[in-house]
Design a protein around this motif. Structure first.
Motif, PDB file in Angstrom:
ATOM      1  N   SER A   1       3.686   1.002 -10.728  1.00  0.00           N
ATOM      2  CA  SER A   1       4.706   0.609  -9.755  1.00  0.00           C
ATOM      3  C   SER A   1       4.293  -0.761  -9.203  1.00  0.00           C
ATOM      4  O   SER A   1       3.303  -1.331  -9.643  1.00  0.00           O
ATOM      5  N   ASP A   2       5.035  -1.234  -8.236  1.00  0.00           N
ATOM      6  CA  ASP A   2       4.705  -2.535  -7.642  1.00  0.00           C
ATOM      7  C   ASP A   2       3.695  -2.413  -6.501  1.00  0.00           C
ATOM      8  O   ASP A   2       3.413  -3.394  -5.815  1.00  0.00           O
ATOM      9  N   LEU A   3       3.126  -1.224  -6.298  1.00  0.00           N
ATOM     10  CA  LEU A   3       2.112  -1.048  -5.251  1.00  0.00           C
ATOM     11  C   LEU A   3       0.766  -1.590  -5.733  1.00  0.00           C
ATOM     12  O   LEU A   3       0.418  -1.448  -6.900  1.00  0.00           O
ATOM     13  N   ASP A   4       0.027  -2.192  -4.821  1.00  0.00           N
ATOM     14  CA  ASP A   4      -1.295  -2.736  -5.161  1.00  0.00           C
ATOM     15  C   ASP A   4      -2.389  -1.682  -5.043  1.00  0.00           C
ATOM     16  O   ASP A   4      -3.361  -1.707  -5.799  1.00  0.00           O
ATOM     17  N   GLU A   5      -2.249  -0.786  -4.061  1.00  0.00           N
ATOM     18  CA  GLU A   5      -3.235   0.274  -3.841  1.00  0.00           C
ATOM     19  C   GLU A   5      -2.530   1.529  -3.345  1.00  0.00           C
ATOM     20  O   GLU A   5      -1.419   1.457  -2.816  1.00  0.00           O
ATOM     21  N   VAL A   6      -3.222   2.657  -3.495  1.00  0.00           N
ATOM     22  CA  VAL A   6      -2.783   3.913  -2.884  1.00  0.00           C
ATOM     23  C   VAL A   6      -3.918   4.382  -1.987  1.00  0.00           C
ATOM     24  O   VAL A   6      -5.069   4.467  -2.418  1.00  0.00           O
ATOM     25  N   TRP A   7      -3.561   4.666  -0.726  1.00  0.00           N
ATOM     26  CA  TRP A   7      -4.534   5.175   0.237  1.00  0.00           C
ATOM     27  C   TRP A   7      -4.286   6.661   0.450  1.00  0.00           C
ATOM     28  O   TRP A   7      -3.159   7.075   0.729  1.00  0.00           O
ATOM     29  N   PHE A   8      -5.347   7.463   0.306  1.00  0.00           N
ATOM     30  CA  PHE A   8      -5.279   8.898   0.588  1.00  0.00           C
ATOM     31  C   PHE A   8      -5.480   9.084   2.090  1.00  0.00           C
ATOM     32  O   PHE A   8      -6.593   8.923   2.586  1.00  0.00           O
ATOM     33  N   VAL A   9      -4.410   9.396   2.813  1.00  0.00           N
ATOM     34  CA  VAL A   9      -4.482   9.584   4.255  1.00  0.00           C
ATOM     35  C   VAL A   9      -4.817  11.054   4.517  1.00  0.00           C
ATOM     36  O   VAL A   9      -3.971  11.934   4.350  1.00  0.00           O
ATOM     37  N   VAL A  10      -6.070  11.291   4.899  1.00  0.00           N
ATOM     38  CA  VAL A  10      -6.528  12.658   5.142  1.00  0.00           C
ATOM     39  C   VAL A  10      -6.003  13.104   6.506  1.00  0.00           C
ATOM     40  O   VAL A  10      -6.323  12.497   7.528  1.00  0.00           O
ATOM     41  N   THR A  11      -5.170  14.144   6.501  1.00  0.00           N
ATOM     42  CA  THR A  11      -4.602  14.623   7.760  1.00  0.00           C
ATOM     43  C   THR A  11      -5.600  15.539   8.457  1.00  0.00           C
ATOM     44  O   THR A  11      -6.193  16.415   7.822  1.00  0.00           O
ATOM     45  N   PRO A  12      -5.808  15.317   9.744  1.00  0.00           N
ATOM     46  CA  PRO A  12      -6.819  16.099  10.461  1.00  0.00           C
ATOM     47  C   PRO A  12      -6.379  17.533  10.712  1.00  0.00           C
ATOM     48  O   PRO A  12      -5.197  17.858  10.641  1.00  0.00           O
TER      49      PRO A  12
ATOM     50  N   ILE B   1       0.843  -1.197   0.000  1.00  0.00           N
ATOM     51  CA  ILE B   1       0.000   0.000   0.000  1.00  0.00           C
ATOM     52  C   ILE B   1       0.873   1.240   0.000  1.00  0.00           C
ATOM     53  O   ILE B   1       1.750   1.398   0.851  1.00  0.00           O
ATOM     54  N   GLY B   2       0.598   2.149  -0.930  1.00  0.00           N
ATOM     55  CA  GLY B   2       1.253   3.452  -0.926  1.00  0.00           C
ATOM     56  C   GLY B   2       0.387   4.432  -0.158  1.00  0.00           C
ATOM     57  O   GLY B   2      -0.823   4.497  -0.381  1.00  0.00           O
ATOM     58  N   LEU B   3       0.979   5.184   0.742  1.00  0.00           N
ATOM     59  CA  LEU B   3       0.238   6.153   1.557  1.00  0.00           C
ATOM     60  C   LEU B   3       0.510   7.562   1.029  1.00  0.00           C
ATOM     61  O   LEU B   3       1.653   8.012   0.992  1.00  0.00           O
ATOM     62  N   TYR B   4      -0.555   8.220   0.622  1.00  0.00           N
ATOM     63  CA  TYR B   4      -0.475   9.567   0.076  1.00  0.00           C
ATOM     64  C   TYR B   4      -1.102  10.487   1.122  1.00  0.00           C
ATOM     65  O   TYR B   4      -2.318  10.552   1.256  1.00  0.00           O
ATOM     66  N   PHE B   5      -0.264  11.181   1.895  1.00  0.00           N
ATOM     67  CA  PHE B   5      -0.732  12.041   2.978  1.00  0.00           C
ATOM     68  C   PHE B   5      -1.066  13.430   2.450  1.00  0.00           C
ATOM     69  O   PHE B   5      -0.380  13.948   1.568  1.00  0.00           O
ATOM     70  N   GLY B   6      -2.102  14.040   3.012  1.00  0.00           N
ATOM     71  CA  GLY B   6      -2.408  15.415   2.651  1.00  0.00           C
ATOM     72  C   GLY B   6      -3.667  15.902   3.329  1.00  0.00           C
ATOM     73  O   GLY B   6      -4.454  15.117   3.869  1.00  0.00           O
ATOM     74  N   SER B   7      -3.870  17.213   3.284  1.00  0.00           N
ATOM     75  CA  SER B   7      -5.113  17.763   3.825  1.00  0.00           C
ATOM     76  C   SER B   7      -6.235  17.581   2.800  1.00  0.00           C
ATOM     77  O   SER B   7      -7.395  17.518   3.158  1.00  0.00           O
TER      78      SER B   7
ATOM     79  N   HIS C   1      -4.082  15.301  -7.736  1.00  0.00           N
ATOM     80  CA  HIS C   1      -3.886  14.233  -6.744  1.00  0.00           C
ATOM     81  C   HIS C   1      -4.240  12.872  -7.332  1.00  0.00           C
ATOM     82  O   HIS C   1      -3.508  11.890  -7.164  1.00  0.00           O
ATOM     83  N   LEU C   2      -5.374  12.819  -8.027  1.00  0.00           N
ATOM     84  CA  LEU C   2      -5.826  11.543  -8.605  1.00  0.00           C
ATOM     85  C   LEU C   2      -4.882  11.045  -9.687  1.00  0.00           C
ATOM     86  O   LEU C   2      -4.597   9.855  -9.768  1.00  0.00           O
ATOM     87  N   ILE C   3      -4.398  11.956 -10.529  1.00  0.00           N
ATOM     88  CA  ILE C   3      -3.495  11.561 -11.625  1.00  0.00           C
ATOM     89  C   ILE C   3      -2.217  10.954 -11.050  1.00  0.00           C
ATOM     90  O   ILE C   3      -1.765   9.890 -11.486  1.00  0.00           O
ATOM     91  N   ILE C   4      -1.628  11.611 -10.053  1.00  0.00           N
ATOM     92  CA  ILE C   4      -0.392  11.097  -9.448  1.00  0.00           C
ATOM     93  C   ILE C   4      -0.648   9.750  -8.765  1.00  0.00           C
ATOM     94  O   ILE C   4       0.074   8.773  -8.993  1.00  0.00           O
ATOM     95  N   ALA C   5      -1.690   9.678  -7.934  1.00  0.00           N
ATOM     96  CA  ALA C   5      -1.974   8.438  -7.193  1.00  0.00           C
ATOM     97  C   ALA C   5      -2.284   7.286  -8.133  1.00  0.00           C
ATOM     98  O   ALA C   5      -1.774   6.170  -7.959  1.00  0.00           O
ATOM     99  N   ASN C   6      -3.112   7.541  -9.141  1.00  0.00           N
ATOM    100  CA  ASN C   6      -3.477   6.484 -10.082  1.00  0.00           C
ATOM    101  C   ASN C   6      -2.264   6.040 -10.895  1.00  0.00           C
ATOM    102  O   ASN C   6      -2.074   4.844 -11.125  1.00  0.00           O
ATOM    103  N   HIS C   7      -1.433   6.992 -11.316  1.00  0.00           N
ATOM    104  CA  HIS C   7      -0.232   6.643 -12.082  1.00  0.00           C
ATOM    105  C   HIS C   7       0.674   5.718 -11.254  1.00  0.00           C
ATOM    106  O   HIS C   7       1.155   4.701 -11.758  1.00  0.00           O
ATOM    107  N   ILE C   8       0.882   6.077  -9.993  1.00  0.00           N
ATOM    108  CA  ILE C   8       1.758   5.256  -9.148  1.00  0.00           C
ATOM    109  C   ILE C   8       1.123   3.894  -8.879  1.00  0.00           C
ATOM    110  O   ILE C   8       1.808   2.868  -8.900  1.00  0.00           O
ATOM    111  N   ALA C   9      -0.196   3.856  -8.671  1.00  0.00           N
ATOM    112  CA  ALA C   9      -0.878   2.570  -8.449  1.00  0.00           C
ATOM    113  C   ALA C   9      -0.783   1.669  -9.686  1.00  0.00           C
ATOM    114  O   ALA C   9      -0.662   0.453  -9.560  1.00  0.00           O
ATOM    115  N   GLU C  10      -0.819   2.264 -10.867  1.00  0.00           N
ATOM    116  CA  GLU C  10      -0.801   1.485 -12.111  1.00  0.00           C
ATOM    117  C   GLU C  10       0.604   1.170 -12.610  1.00  0.00           C
ATOM    118  O   GLU C  10       0.793   0.204 -13.340  1.00  0.00           O
TER     119      GLU C  10
END
Length: 192
Positions: free
Chosen positions: A28-39, A3-9, A17-26
């Motif tokens: 790289s060797d990562l299976d998923e990217v999780w958007f970690v919403v910072t409080p 799992i790739g963790l993409y931190f941000g507000s 954000h979606l283009i970068i996360a989807n590109h890396i998910a597709e």
């Protein structure tokens, strides 16, 4: 699962954000990217920052059509202020069968050595670095580090700050946001 963790507000999440996360998910060797919403940090006055659950809802709406992209609210229940190293420990305890990696822009890699317990993060996690526009070649103390992987992702120069300012000024920002996100922002009158 990796799992790739993409931190941000993600205030708000946008197509960059979606283009970068989807590109890396597709691509790289990562299976998923999780958007970690910072409080929201309770010690900071951020009047332009939407409530935690409103931002999480926008991430849910943005990722619902992507099998490999997921929202994550893990930091909502951690003591504030929180550090990435603590989040990683918490995730590893909660999901012991997953392997977690960090996603970060190359601008953040320059200051990574200032992060709390950055050595512990590097010992236990890989870091996937995506390019950012800058006037000079980025060199860091982490060049050639075996756990740092530079990803040839599209360079995105789109900022949530610019989007918020544009909405406040009554500009049309629809092309910069996933349709479900724009509809919710418009319905709720966010950032007006």
């Amino acid at each position: 699962m990796k799992i790739g963790l993409y931190f941000g507000s993600f205030n708000p999440i946008h197509v960059g954000h979606l283009i970068i996360a989807n590109h890396i998910a597709e691509h790289s060797d990562l299976d998923e990217v999780w958007f970690v919403v910072t409080p929201h940090n309770p010690f900071k006055n951020k009047s332009s920052l939407l409530d935690n659950f409103d931002r999480l809802e926008l991430v849910h709406r943005a990722t619902k059509d992507y099998d490999k992209l997921k929202p994550c609210d893990i930091e909502f229940n951690l003591p504030q202020p929180n550090y990435t190293v603590n989040t990683l420990v918490h995730l590893q305890e909660k999901y012991p069968k997953h392997e977690f990696a960090l996603l970060m822009g190359e601008d953040n890699l320059k200051s990574f050595h200032k992060w709390k317990n950055y050595q512990v993060i590097l010992e236990n996690h890989h870091i996937y670095v995506y390019p950012r526009i800058s006037g000079e070649q980025q060199t860091t103390i982490f060049d050639n580090h075996p756990k740092i992987h530079h990803i040839d992702a599209p360079v995105m120069e789109l900022s949530s700050t610019f989007i918020r300012k544009s909405i406040k000024e009554g500009k049309n920002v629809k092309p910069m946001l996933p349709a479900h996100v724009w509809e919710h922002i418009d319905d709720m009158l966010f950032y007006r």
